[in-house]
Design a protein around this motif. Structure first.
Motif, short mmCIF file in Angstrom:
data_model
loop_
_atom_site.label_atom_id
_atom_site.label_comp_id
_atom_site.label_asym_id
_atom_site.label_seq_id
_atom_site.Cartn_x
_atom_site.Cartn_y
_atom_site.Cartn_z
N LEU A 1 0.84 -1.21 0.00
CA LEU A 1 0.00 0.00 0.00
C LEU A 1 0.87 1.25 0.00
O LEU A 1 0.58 2.23 -0.70
N GLY A 2 1.96 1.23 0.78
CA GLY A 2 2.84 2.39 0.85
C GLY A 2 3.60 2.64 -0.45
O GLY A 2 4.04 3.75 -0.73
N GLY A 3 3.74 1.60 -1.27
CA GLY A 3 4.44 1.78 -2.55
C GLY A 3 3.49 2.03 -3.71
O GLY A 3 3.81 2.80 -4.61
N CYS A 4 2.35 1.35 -3.71
CA CYS A 4 1.48 1.37 -4.89
C CYS A 4 0.06 1.84 -4.61
O CYS A 4 -0.76 1.84 -5.54
N GLY A 5 -0.27 2.20 -3.36
CA GLY A 5 -1.64 2.59 -3.04
C GLY A 5 -2.15 3.73 -3.90
O GLY A 5 -3.30 3.71 -4.36
N GLY A 6 -1.28 4.72 -4.15
CA GLY A 6 -1.69 5.84 -4.98
C GLY A 6 -2.01 5.40 -6.40
O GLY A 6 -2.97 5.87 -7.02
N THR A 7 -1.20 4.47 -6.93
CA THR A 7 -1.46 3.95 -8.27
C THR A 7 -2.81 3.26 -8.33
O THR A 7 -3.57 3.42 -9.29
N TYR A 8 -3.11 2.45 -7.30
CA TYR A 8 -4.40 1.75 -7.30
C TYR A 8 -5.56 2.76 -7.29
O TYR A 8 -6.55 2.60 -8.02
N LEU A 9 -5.44 3.81 -6.46
CA LEU A 9 -6.49 4.82 -6.40
C LEU A 9 -6.64 5.54 -7.74
O LEU A 9 -7.75 5.75 -8.22
#
Lengths: 221, 221, 221
Positions: free
Chosen positions: A136-144
């Motif tokens: 989540l800390g690495g890719c959470g923004g991408t998922y959003l």
């Protein structure tokens, strides 16, 4: 010492903002500038915000004005500068490579911090929580961002549905921190973080400079 | 003293509920009444709930039964009263204008409270957080409702994609509170809130009674 | 004593996981396995997670590795075992009925716990909060899964838009706990929970074994 911390945060912030803003020059987004701005802002700072919210903390950009304001200026210059001069300067290889490196550094640190924080909260015997928060800390923004793009009808690959290098490398880093630092205690936390950040940075820089798909998790596929 | 507080909350609640419920008599929503109910409830109380959740508090309608129950009765009467008698009475100009005024009062108070709360949490030197929570406290419910409408396939303008008077006036109010009360300390908090609420109320009432688009932020466009 | 608590949690967990995973063998989901996995995991554990998050707590599967790991193994076996042998064994009537019963038990407990927790937080005089959290604790995962399916373009009935037996029975259970335990204090909390769980379990088991639609809330429609 925190050897990976010698770069001033303000410089990293500007370079990171330039890199992420440059990814959102696609014409599908430009119709509605507020949505464009917030979607790209989530791409840039959503991962850290998500992790902070999950740990009942406030996102960093609410605590410190500099983040949103710096990003807004960089975003405006990359997209709307007269004669597109800022983007033309940005596009020179060394600058572009340096900015991508800044994004990689911030992302890699974010993964390390999320893993260590999850270990503090959930205890050192857990596997699921540190890996979950690391990703989540690495890719959470991408998922959003992908979810927003999908809902807005923009066609692009969805990282969450078809995990690529981004998710896999972040997952491997998180597993490395968890096992090397917290399970087997082979490495102190800051040394492991330095190693993890360096590997990701070297890979990112190598891919940018050579154009080769330097995907060191390829055999895992 | 809180001069803007002389109206009993129960009366404001009923009038606010009638006004918001009357906005959701569109036929696209009436197929599924639970979704219709919750979407309109979010439009009515979503802004305050969002701000409460962000500050790790519970939404007001979970702490006090009166809110949801009052809204449910008003919503039912506006949509399904025999012979549509409640809506016909509601539609008389003075009543409709008064109900719209109640919504404006509650919204304006919500903006003021969100700004002051953000200043308490994040300190008086921040700009981003108070403005962010001010806009969220005024328009958060609208953004949520628009998103739900968009996902459910209902065609209407999306406030978040094309910010209108609603977002702009709320943004200006939040900026007014922030600068007048917390930065330059020209006005005490309750006086500033009274002024902000009065301006918004006068504008809302004027627009309803004259039919003119009294958009005092128009020059900013 | 907690008479409804005599089954070991680990066994209930395996049976619950098998049952929920078996609901997601539909071909529309199988294209993207990570989304498939998480959507079905949310269907299995989303209700409890939602209630925990609302009460500023962490989801159980972040606190205890066993939940996610057990679910992952069961899900893999039900969907991808060689020769589909696990699903064939699972599909025998007594096993399938027992697994469905485990899901019903966990769901019924979750409803009871959510109601009691809401009473503790919001006080015994409230109606809205306990019923809200009771329904969320029973059906929140279904609502989330339906929303994800809807956004991903999968055609199926949306529980939230057309509430079925699932929502109605959970709502009635929550009302039963609230009135019998907290309002009229006719029953101690554990006896009421045992009764509620037993009624739901008997109904679920009866429906599975006889094939009749044993919908005891039908007259309420």
């Amino acid at each position: 010492g925190k050897h990976y911390d010698w770069l001033p945060f303000e410089l990293l912030l500007v370079m990171h903002s330039l890199y992420v803003a440059s990814l959102f020059r696609r014409t599908e987004y430009t119709r509605f500038w507020p949505a464009l701005f917030w979607v790209s802002f989530i791409a840039a700072f959503g991962s850290g915000s998500l992790v902070n919210i999950c740990f009942h903390d406030y996102p960093a950009w609410l605590r410190s004005d500099a983040i949103l304001l710096t990003y807004a200026v960089c975003w405006y210059l990359v997209l709307f500068s007269p004669g597109d001069v800022v983007f033309k300067v940005y596009s020179m290889l060394p600058i572009r490579a340096a900015c991508k490196l800044a994004t990689t550094l911030l992302k890699a640190r974010n993964v390390a911090n999320s893993v260590h924080r999850a270990v503090q909260v959930f205890g050192p015997s857990q596997i699921v929580a540190p890996l979950f928060f690391g990703v989540l800390g690495g890719c959470g923004g991408t998922y959003l961002t992908d979810m927003a793009s999908y809902i807005l009808g923009i066609k692009k690959p969805i990282e969450f549905l078809e995990p690529s290098w981004a998710t896999r490398s972040v997952f491997l880093s998180a597993a490395f921190y968890l096992f090397a630092v917290h399970w087997y205690a082979i490495l102190p936390q800051d040394v492991a973080t330095t190693i993890g950040v360096s590997v990701l940075a070297a890979q990112s820089l190598g891919a940018e400079l050579t154009g080769w798909p330097l995907d060191f998790t390829a055999p895992f596929e």
